[in-house]
Structure formats: C-alpha cells, structure tokens
Design a protein around this motif. Structure first.
Motif, PDB file in Angstrom:
ATOM      1  N   LEU A   4       2.842  17.234  68.684  1.00  0.00           N
ATOM      2  CA  LEU A   4       3.788  18.360  68.630  1.00  0.00           C
ATOM      3  C   LEU A   4       3.717  19.219  69.885  1.00  0.00           C
ATOM      4  O   LEU A   4       4.755  19.621  70.423  1.00  0.00           O
ATOM      5  CB  LEU A   4       3.543  19.205  67.383  1.00  0.00           C
ATOM      6  CG  LEU A   4       3.945  18.558  66.059  1.00  0.00           C
ATOM      7  CD1 LEU A   4       3.519  19.444  64.891  1.00  0.00           C
ATOM      8  CD2 LEU A   4       5.431  18.286  66.008  1.00  0.00           C
ATOM      9  N   GLU A  18      12.182  23.726  67.869  1.00  0.00           N
ATOM     10  CA  GLU A  18      11.384  24.345  66.815  1.00  0.00           C
ATOM     11  C   GLU A  18      10.819  23.243  65.938  1.00  0.00           C
ATOM     12  O   GLU A  18      11.321  22.112  65.947  1.00  0.00           O
ATOM     13  CB  GLU A  18      12.209  25.321  65.990  1.00  0.00           C
ATOM     14  CG  GLU A  18      12.687  26.493  66.824  1.00  0.00           C
ATOM     15  CD  GLU A  18      12.595  27.829  66.118  1.00  0.00           C
ATOM     16  OE1 GLU A  18      11.932  27.925  65.081  1.00  0.00           O
ATOM     17  OE2 GLU A  18      13.207  28.769  66.627  1.00  0.00           O
ATOM     18  N   THR A  19       9.792  23.562  65.178  1.00  0.00           N
ATOM     19  CA  THR A  19       9.171  22.598  64.271  1.00  0.00           C
ATOM     20  C   THR A  19       9.560  22.922  62.841  1.00  0.00           C
ATOM     21  O   THR A  19       9.465  24.064  62.414  1.00  0.00           O
ATOM     22  CB  THR A  19       7.638  22.628  64.425  1.00  0.00           C
ATOM     23  OG1 THR A  19       7.313  22.322  65.785  1.00  0.00           O
ATOM     24  CG2 THR A  19       6.972  21.627  63.507  1.00  0.00           C
ATOM     25  N   GLY A  20       9.995  21.909  62.106  1.00  0.00           N
ATOM     26  CA  GLY A  20      10.334  22.062  60.693  1.00  0.00           C
ATOM     27  C   GLY A  20      11.765  22.485  60.452  1.00  0.00           C
ATOM     28  O   GLY A  20      12.546  21.746  59.892  1.00  0.00           O
ATOM     29  N   VAL A  21      12.105  23.673  60.883  1.00  0.00           N
ATOM     30  CA  VAL A  21      13.458  24.204  60.698  1.00  0.00           C
ATOM     31  C   VAL A  21      13.721  25.212  61.819  1.00  0.00           C
ATOM     32  O   VAL A  21      12.790  25.854  62.306  1.00  0.00           O
ATOM     33  CB  VAL A  21      13.629  24.852  59.304  1.00  0.00           C
ATOM     34  CG1 VAL A  21      12.751  26.076  59.138  1.00  0.00           C
ATOM     35  CG2 VAL A  21      15.078  25.177  59.009  1.00  0.00           C
ATOM     36  N   SER A  23      14.613  28.587  63.210  1.00  0.00           N
ATOM     37  CA  SER A  23      14.635  29.966  62.702  1.00  0.00           C
ATOM     38  C   SER A  23      15.647  30.782  63.500  1.00  0.00           C
ATOM     39  O   SER A  23      15.862  30.545  64.678  1.00  0.00           O
ATOM     40  CB  SER A  23      13.248  30.594  62.811  1.00  0.00           C
ATOM     41  OG  SER A  23      12.821  30.615  64.146  1.00  0.00           O
ATOM     42  N   VAL A  32      14.880  19.881  66.447  1.00  0.00           N
ATOM     43  CA  VAL A  32      13.903  20.213  65.417  1.00  0.00           C
ATOM     44  C   VAL A  32      12.919  19.049  65.330  1.00  0.00           C
ATOM     45  O   VAL A  32      13.323  17.894  65.218  1.00  0.00           O
ATOM     46  CB  VAL A  32      14.560  20.459  64.047  1.00  0.00           C
ATOM     47  CG1 VAL A  32      13.508  20.630  62.963  1.00  0.00           C
ATOM     48  CG2 VAL A  32      15.458  21.682  64.104  1.00  0.00           C
ATOM     49  N   THR A  34       9.960  17.159  63.272  1.00  0.00           N
ATOM     50  CA  THR A  34       9.431  17.010  61.917  1.00  0.00           C
ATOM     51  C   THR A  34       8.310  15.980  61.938  1.00  0.00           C
ATOM     52  O   THR A  34       8.561  14.789  62.174  1.00  0.00           O
ATOM     53  CB  THR A  34      10.539  16.544  60.950  1.00  0.00           C
ATOM     54  OG1 THR A  34      11.647  17.434  61.033  1.00  0.00           O
ATOM     55  CG2 THR A  34      10.026  16.495  59.525  1.00  0.00           C
ATOM     56  N   PRO A  35       7.060  16.426  61.712  1.00  0.00           N
ATOM     57  CA  PRO A  35       5.960  15.459  61.646  1.00  0.00           C
ATOM     58  C   PRO A  35       6.192  14.472  60.500  1.00  0.00           C
ATOM     59  O   PRO A  35       6.622  14.864  59.416  1.00  0.00           O
ATOM     60  CB  PRO A  35       4.730  16.327  61.380  1.00  0.00           C
ATOM     61  CG  PRO A  35       5.140  17.710  61.779  1.00  0.00           C
ATOM     62  CD  PRO A  35       6.611  17.797  61.537  1.00  0.00           C
ATOM     63  N   VAL A  55       6.621  11.506  64.886  1.00  0.00           N
ATOM     64  CA  VAL A  55       7.452  12.701  64.707  1.00  0.00           C
ATOM     65  C   VAL A  55       8.917  12.296  64.806  1.00  0.00           C
ATOM     66  O   VAL A  55       9.278  11.454  65.632  1.00  0.00           O
ATOM     67  CB  VAL A  55       7.132  13.770  65.780  1.00  0.00           C
ATOM     68  CG1 VAL A  55       8.142  14.901  65.775  1.00  0.00           C
ATOM     69  CG2 VAL A  55       5.727  14.314  65.594  1.00  0.00           C
ATOM     70  N   SER A  58      15.035  15.668  65.739  1.00  0.00           N
ATOM     71  CA  SER A  58      16.420  15.781  65.288  1.00  0.00           C
ATOM     72  C   SER A  58      17.203  16.569  66.322  1.00  0.00           C
ATOM     73  O   SER A  58      16.885  17.723  66.606  1.00  0.00           O
ATOM     74  CB  SER A  58      16.495  16.488  63.935  1.00  0.00           C
ATOM     75  OG  SER A  58      15.939  15.674  62.929  1.00  0.00           O
TER      76      SER A  58
END
Length: 112
Positions: A4, A18-21, A23, A32, A34-35, A55, A58
């Motif tokens: 990451l 960003e990671t996950g979503v 913000s 984005v 996503t692990p 990972v 997206s």
C-alpha cells in the motif's frame, strides 16, 4: 515497505489515491486501493520466506479512462509489480463514473 505504501508513492503523482473508499468530494478521476490477499508463497525450514500481497487498484473516471489506464500500467510494470488482472467493471449510472480495475501483486521477503 508495504504494497500500500509503495502504491501510494507510485500513483499519487498520477491521480489522487485513497485506501478503501474515497473520503470527501471525489474529483472527476481518482484511484481507490483495496487490499485483497496476503499469503506466504515460499517456505524454508518450516518458516515463511516470502509474503505475497495483492491489491485491487480501482480507477474511477467520468471521462475516457484509457490514457490513465496505460499510464498506470506502465508505472506499475516499471516498479516491479505483477499485474494479475485488468478489467472494465462498468459504468456507474448513479455517479457517472467508469470503473476500471487493475489487480497487482508484489513479493516481499518476510521480516525475522
């Protein structure tokens, strides 16, 4: 170093990451992370020697995403990442974004 942190360093000059979503209010193009998996891929003396991390990157774009896809792919391959999959996931009618995914993997020696 982790996958990451490497991806953030590599891709932040290309697009916001960003990671996950994402913000806050997202721009017209962004990434984005996503692990997906962390597996031990190589063993010696009954101990894991390699940690393989995967990972999904997206790419969200309201415009033609093809140029950014090529730019990201070139950067990933140049930095030693293995691309395991690339696919168009569709157009999100509610947000207006095209969603393209690039799955990557990288091997790291385990720390003792």
């Amino acid at each position: 170093m982790s996958i990451l942190s490497e991806l953030n360093t590599l891709l932040t000059p290309v697009l916001p990451v960003e990671t996950g979503v994402f913000s806050g209010l997202p721009p017209d193009e962004y990434l984005v992370l996503t692990p997906m998996t962390d597996i031990f891929g190589l063993f010696g003396d009954n101990k894991p020697l390699m940690d393989i991390s995967e990972v999904r990157i997206s790419l969200f774009s309201k415009d033609n995403y093809q140029q950014k896809k090529r730019q990201i792919t070139t950067a990933l391959l140049g930095a030693g990442f293995t691309i395991t999959d690339r696919r168009y996931l569709g157009h999100e009618d509610d947000s207006g974004y095209h969603h393209f995914a690039i799955d990557v993997a990288k091997e790291y020696e385990t720390e003792e």
